[in-house]
Motif scaffolding. Structure first.
Motif, short mmCIF file in Angstrom:
data_model
loop_
_atom_site.label_atom_id
_atom_site.label_comp_id
_atom_site.label_asym_id
_atom_site.label_seq_id
_atom_site.Cartn_x
_atom_site.Cartn_y
_atom_site.Cartn_z
N THR A 100 1.22 -0.90 0.15
CA THR A 100 -0.17 0.09 0.05
C THR A 100 0.76 1.16 0.41
N VAL A 101 2.10 1.23 0.28
CA VAL A 101 2.89 2.34 0.17
C VAL A 101 3.05 2.57 -0.86
N VAL A 102 3.79 1.34 -1.47
CA VAL A 102 4.43 1.81 -2.67
C VAL A 102 3.52 2.38 -3.73
N LEU A 103 1.79 1.43 -3.05
CA LEU A 103 0.68 1.95 -4.20
C LEU A 103 0.89 3.89 -4.80
N TYR A 104 0.91 4.30 -2.80
CA TYR A 104 0.51 5.59 -2.89
C TYR A 104 1.71 5.98 -3.29
N MET A 105 2.81 5.83 -3.63
CA MET A 105 4.57 6.36 -3.76
C MET A 105 3.77 6.13 -5.53
N PHE A 106 3.53 5.32 -5.89
CA PHE A 106 3.06 5.43 -7.43
C PHE A 106 1.72 5.84 -7.61
N LEU A 107 0.87 6.11 -7.36
CA LEU A 107 -0.11 6.95 -7.57
C LEU A 107 -0.74 8.57 -7.22
N PHE A 108 0.18 9.14 -6.08
CA PHE A 108 -0.25 9.95 -5.28
C PHE A 108 0.88 11.37 -5.52
N GLN A 109 2.15 10.54 -5.40
CA GLN A 109 3.53 10.62 -5.27
C GLN A 109 3.69 12.13 -5.91
N GLY A 110 3.78 13.54 -5.62
CA GLY A 110 4.15 14.90 -6.20
C GLY A 110 2.48 15.11 -7.63
N THR A 111 1.43 14.15 -6.94
CA THR A 111 0.69 14.37 -7.54
C THR A 111 -0.48 15.42 -6.98
N VAL A 112 -0.25 15.46 -5.47
CA VAL A 112 -0.87 15.61 -4.44
C VAL A 112 -0.23 16.53 -3.48
N GLU A 113 -0.95 18.15 -3.09
CA GLU A 113 -0.42 18.90 -2.71
C GLU A 113 -0.85 19.06 -0.97
N LEU A 114 0.14 18.02 0.03
CA LEU A 114 -0.18 18.14 1.01
C LEU A 114 0.49 19.01 2.12
N THR A 115 0.27 19.26 3.21
CA THR A 115 0.90 20.22 4.45
C THR A 115 0.73 19.44 5.81
N GLY A 116 1.81 20.48 6.69
CA GLY A 116 1.52 19.71 7.97
C GLY A 116 1.74 18.27 8.29
N TRP A 117 0.71 17.85 9.01
CA TRP A 117 0.27 16.69 9.42
C TRP A 117 0.04 15.21 8.22
N ALA A 118 -0.73 16.17 7.86
CA ALA A 118 -1.20 15.22 6.29
C ALA A 118 0.03 14.95 5.39
N ALA A 119 1.13 15.27 5.44
CA ALA A 119 2.08 15.27 4.97
C ALA A 119 3.00 14.35 5.09
N VAL A 120 2.91 14.35 6.59
CA VAL A 120 3.74 13.79 6.80
C VAL A 120 2.97 12.24 7.42
N MET A 121 2.11 12.14 7.26
CA MET A 121 1.38 10.85 7.79
C MET A 121 0.59 10.12 6.96
N ALA A 122 0.79 10.99 5.52
CA ALA A 122 0.24 9.73 4.38
C ALA A 122 0.30 8.47 4.48
#
Length: 335
Positions: A100-122
């Motif tokens: 699931t972490v690799v899927l997150y990197m593949f699908l969302f990394q660089g395409t979703v702008e998150l800040t604060g806790w959301a950016a760290v804990m996603a």
């Protein structure tokens, strides 16, 4: 009890030595006096504060928390399955979180702008979701006639780990080179990106679950006599196994979510603990946690210094030690 306190004291001394080496050594060496002044806020420089509080201290604390969680989880899993070769990674939890972490990197990394806790804990939240997915599949396939069979549990876990591992490799090969490199480092088991938010995410799991596991340690002792005997002694075997396994799965999922897949800690630490303090889980469970913490702290120090300025993931360092030990255990179990 004296053996337990002696072993615990020795483990804490090793952790303290690892803490000292990790916080004073690195690309920017510091004396223990400079570290003490920085920790106490006594006129230290901005560079010292940055090195200690931003880079080194959260990494050391996270290593202690992750190692303790994996060590205790391994002790519980070996107790429930009555198999000294069982390891949290064998149950497929690491592989589920990794997928699931690799899927997150593949699908969302660089395409979703998150800040604060959301950016760290996603990424950790995706890891926990993967651990829970693996757990659901384990319970779906490992139950037979409403009961959780320990040996079937391990076989199902190996199958799930293999399947998730293959899917993870497939997704990784579809990544761009930068994301692939990041995924490979994470899957190898690394805490180089540790921060205080990761530490805060781990603390609740370590505050709530280990006391509950220690409270049920006598049940783990009873389960070693076999399920028919445990039932005859009045233990609610299925309920206790579910409670203990869910607790250990929670610890493993939280650990994998912030550090990647660090193998062999949950295998080696319980074995060393039983040799030091005996078979009673009230003693071996906390000592397993301390041994796991010592392993990860020292493994991380070795990984970041032996090939400096390059770094070797702590998971790789522990695997180098763990593979020969696993072979030794296999030979010993056959003899």
């Amino acid at each position: 009890m004296a053996r337990t306190w002696t072993a615990a004291g020795a483990c804490m001394a090793v952790i303290a030595a690892g803490f000292y080496l990790s916080i004073t050594n690195g690309m920017f060496d510091m004396s223990i006096g400079e570290v003490a002044k920085t920790l106490l806020g006594m006129g230290s420089s901005r560079e010292h504060e940055l090195v200690v509080f931003t880079f080194r201290l959260p990494r050391i604390v996270l290593a202690i928390l992750v190692g303790a969680a994996l060590g205790m989880a391994g002790s519980v899993i070996q107790g429930v399955t009555r198999n000294g070769l069982a390891d949290p990674g064998i149950l497929g939890i690491n592989a589920g979180a990794g997928l699931t972490v690799v899927l997150y990197m593949f699908l969302f990394q660089g395409t979703v702008e998150l800040t604060g806790w959301a950016a760290v804990m996603a990424m950790p939240m995706f890891g926990i979701a993967g651990g829970l997915l693996a757990t659901s599949l384990i319970y779906l396939f490992a139950r037979e006639q409403g009961r959780l069979d320990p040996q079937r549990l391990i076989l199902v876990g190996i199958a799930i780990a293999s399947g998730f591992g293959a899917l993870t490799m497939y997704v990784s090969l579809k990544m761009n080179p930068n994301d692939f490199e990041m995924a490979a480092v994470w899957l190898a088991g690394s805490i180089y990106s540790a921060n205080w938010k990761f530490v805060a995410a781990m603390v609740p799991w370590l505050v709530v679950i280990p006391p509950l596991l220690w409270w049920r340690a006598r049940t783990l002792d009873v389960l070693q006599l076999g399920e028919p005997t445990a039932t005859g002694l009045g233990a609610a075997v299925e309920r206790e196994k579910n409670m203990l396994l869910f607790g250990s799965i929670g610890l493993v999922s939280a650990s994998v979510a912030v550090s990647g897949s660090i193998g062999f800690v949950g295998l080696i630490a319980p074995h060393i603990a039983r040799r030091l303090v005996g078979l009673r889980h009230r003693s071996s469970l906390p000592v397993s946690g301390l041994i796991g913490a010592a392993m990860v702290v020292l493994g991380d120090f070795i990984g970041k210094t032996i090939f400096a300025p390059a770094e070797l993931a702590v998971g790789i360092v522990i695997s180098i030690i763990g593979v020969p030990y696993f072979v030794y255990l296999l030979i010993r179990s056959k003899s």
